[in-house]
Design a protein around this motif. Structure first.
Motif, short mmCIF file in Angstrom:
data_model
loop_
_atom_site.label_atom_id
_atom_site.label_comp_id
_atom_site.label_asym_id
_atom_site.label_seq_id
_atom_site.Cartn_x
_atom_site.Cartn_y
_atom_site.Cartn_z
N LEU A 176 39.84 36.02 41.58
CA LEU A 176 40.58 36.79 42.57
C LEU A 176 41.80 36.04 43.07
O LEU A 176 42.83 36.64 43.37
CB LEU A 176 39.67 37.15 43.74
N GLN A 177 41.68 34.72 43.17
CA GLN A 177 42.84 33.91 43.57
C GLN A 177 43.99 34.10 42.59
O GLN A 177 45.15 34.29 42.98
CB GLN A 177 42.45 32.44 43.64
N ILE B 116 27.14 34.84 46.46
CA ILE B 116 28.20 35.22 45.53
C ILE B 116 28.33 36.75 45.50
O ILE B 116 27.38 37.44 45.14
CB ILE B 116 27.90 34.70 44.11
N PRO B 117 29.49 37.29 45.87
CA PRO B 117 29.64 38.75 45.85
C PRO B 117 29.58 39.30 44.43
O PRO B 117 29.80 38.59 43.44
CB PRO B 117 31.04 38.97 46.46
N LEU B 118 29.29 40.59 44.36
CA LEU B 118 29.24 41.26 43.06
C LEU B 118 30.63 41.42 42.48
O LEU B 118 31.60 41.67 43.19
CB LEU B 118 28.58 42.64 43.22
N ASP B 119 30.74 41.25 41.18
CA ASP B 119 31.94 41.62 40.42
C ASP B 119 33.21 40.90 40.89
O ASP B 119 34.29 41.50 40.91
CB ASP B 119 32.17 43.14 40.47
N VAL B 120 33.09 39.63 41.25
CA VAL B 120 34.30 38.88 41.62
C VAL B 120 34.70 37.88 40.55
O VAL B 120 35.72 37.21 40.69
CB VAL B 120 34.12 38.15 42.97
N GLY B 121 33.93 37.75 39.49
CA GLY B 121 34.26 36.78 38.46
C GLY B 121 33.87 35.37 38.88
O GLY B 121 32.98 35.16 39.70
N ARG B 122 34.56 34.41 38.32
CA ARG B 122 34.22 33.00 38.53
C ARG B 122 34.41 32.59 39.99
O ARG B 122 35.41 32.91 40.63
CB ARG B 122 35.11 32.12 37.64
N VAL B 123 33.41 31.87 40.52
CA VAL B 123 33.46 31.31 41.87
C VAL B 123 33.27 29.80 41.76
O VAL B 123 32.32 29.33 41.13
CB VAL B 123 32.37 31.93 42.77
N ARG C 252 41.67 36.67 50.34
CA ARG C 252 40.44 37.29 49.86
C ARG C 252 39.58 36.29 49.09
O ARG C 252 38.36 36.20 49.31
CB ARG C 252 40.77 38.50 48.97
N ALA C 253 40.19 35.53 48.20
CA ALA C 253 39.44 34.64 47.32
C ALA C 253 38.66 33.58 48.07
O ALA C 253 37.59 33.14 47.62
CB ALA C 253 40.39 33.98 46.32
N LYS C 254 39.17 33.16 49.22
CA LYS C 254 38.54 32.07 49.96
C LYS C 254 37.93 32.52 51.28
O LYS C 254 37.45 31.69 52.05
CB LYS C 254 39.57 30.96 50.22
#
Length: 285
Positions: free
Chosen positions: A161-162, A114-121, A170-172
């Protein structure tokens, strides 16, 4: 639809560090009992004739690799009625396509980072269709003749991000955001396969490919009229309702009827600076 006896194909790394194309034998019909399973090395091309060679190895002694390295992954949005409803979307009049990079692919047992600072995954369990021969402008009937087999896909998505970007690239597209495996199964009828997801021990998704807006033959035909499909390409056919968040240190398991179970741990992705520091410390010891 004519269905042949299923064969399970994939790629493994042996304890000696050798890559092998293999056929999996000794698995249960569901593909979820690996205790007595073996891998039989094969010679040839996954998309052509295969011949066994050498001795079979216990499955427990090899590391599973992604069963195929796709040239491209063509994914389909909002292709399950219940998922479209939970996301507040209208049903599409035509398949909604997007691409995931092959650098996002990992195999069974590897970690989703899980990348940093991307919010919900989120996790998204999907049936993957592996193309076995070149398809251009195929009819639905011709399309099915071009299928090698089927596998499990987790279309991991940075949901925040989506929504922010309005597009999916980017999101996927992050590294590790496309777990694929554990193997490819030939000879399945994809029209009514149960799809389930667990996070930890909690069942989160429980759907069926019978709920697709566009079935597998229609999807392959449609995509082949947009872009050439070549052997090894994967079509990720959409997810049923129940998508939800992944958190670090969780384990996500996707099981598709007749294929088996794809399992991946979830870990935070270290920053490049932290990775460089860890590498430097390792070099100094």
């Amino acid at each position: 639809m004519t269905v042949e006896e299923p064969i399970r194909l994939g790629r493994v790394m042996t304890e000696e560090g050798h890559y092998r194309l293999v056929q999996f034998v000794g698995l249960s019909a569901a593909g979820d009992d690996r205790a007595n399973a073996q891998v039989q090395p094969v010679l040839g091309d996954m998309f052509g004739d295969l011949q066994p060679f050498g001795e079979a190895l216990p499955l427990s002694t090899v590391r599973l690799l992604p069963p195929v390295v796709p040239g491209k992954i063509v994914a389909v949005a909002s292709n399950f009625r219940d998922h479209a409803a939970e996301m507040g979307r209208d049903l599409p009049e035509e398949p909604r396509l997007f691409l995931k990079p092959n650098t996002a692919v990992i195999g069974d047992g590897e970690s989703i980072r899980i990348p940093l600072d991307v919010g919900r995954v989120d996790y998204e369990a999907e049936l993957g269709v592996v193309i076995g021969r070149t398809l251009i402008d195929a009819t639905p009937e011709e399309a099915m003749e071009g299928v090698l087999g089927y596998t499990c896909v987790n279309d991991v998505t940075a949901r925040a991000l989506q929504k922010k970007d309005g597009v999916f690239g980017r999101a996927k597209g992050f590294d590790t955001f496309c777990p694929l495996g554990p193997w490819i199964v030939t000879g399945l009828d994809p029209s009514n396969l149960r799809i389930r997801t667990w996070v930890g021990e909690e069942l989160r998704q429980d759907g069926s490919t019978a709920s697709m807006v566009f079935d597998v033959p229609t999807l392959i035909s449609f995509i082949s009229k947009v872009m050439t499909l070549v052997p090894g390409d994967v079509i990720s056919t959409g997810t049923p309702a129940g998508v939800g968040p992944l958190t670090a240190n969780a384990t996500v398991k996707i099981q598709i009827e007749g294929i088996g179970q794809l399992t991946n741990d979830v870990v935070p992705r270290a920053s490049q600076a932290a990775a460089d520091e860890a590498s430097a410390l390792g070099d100094s010891t």
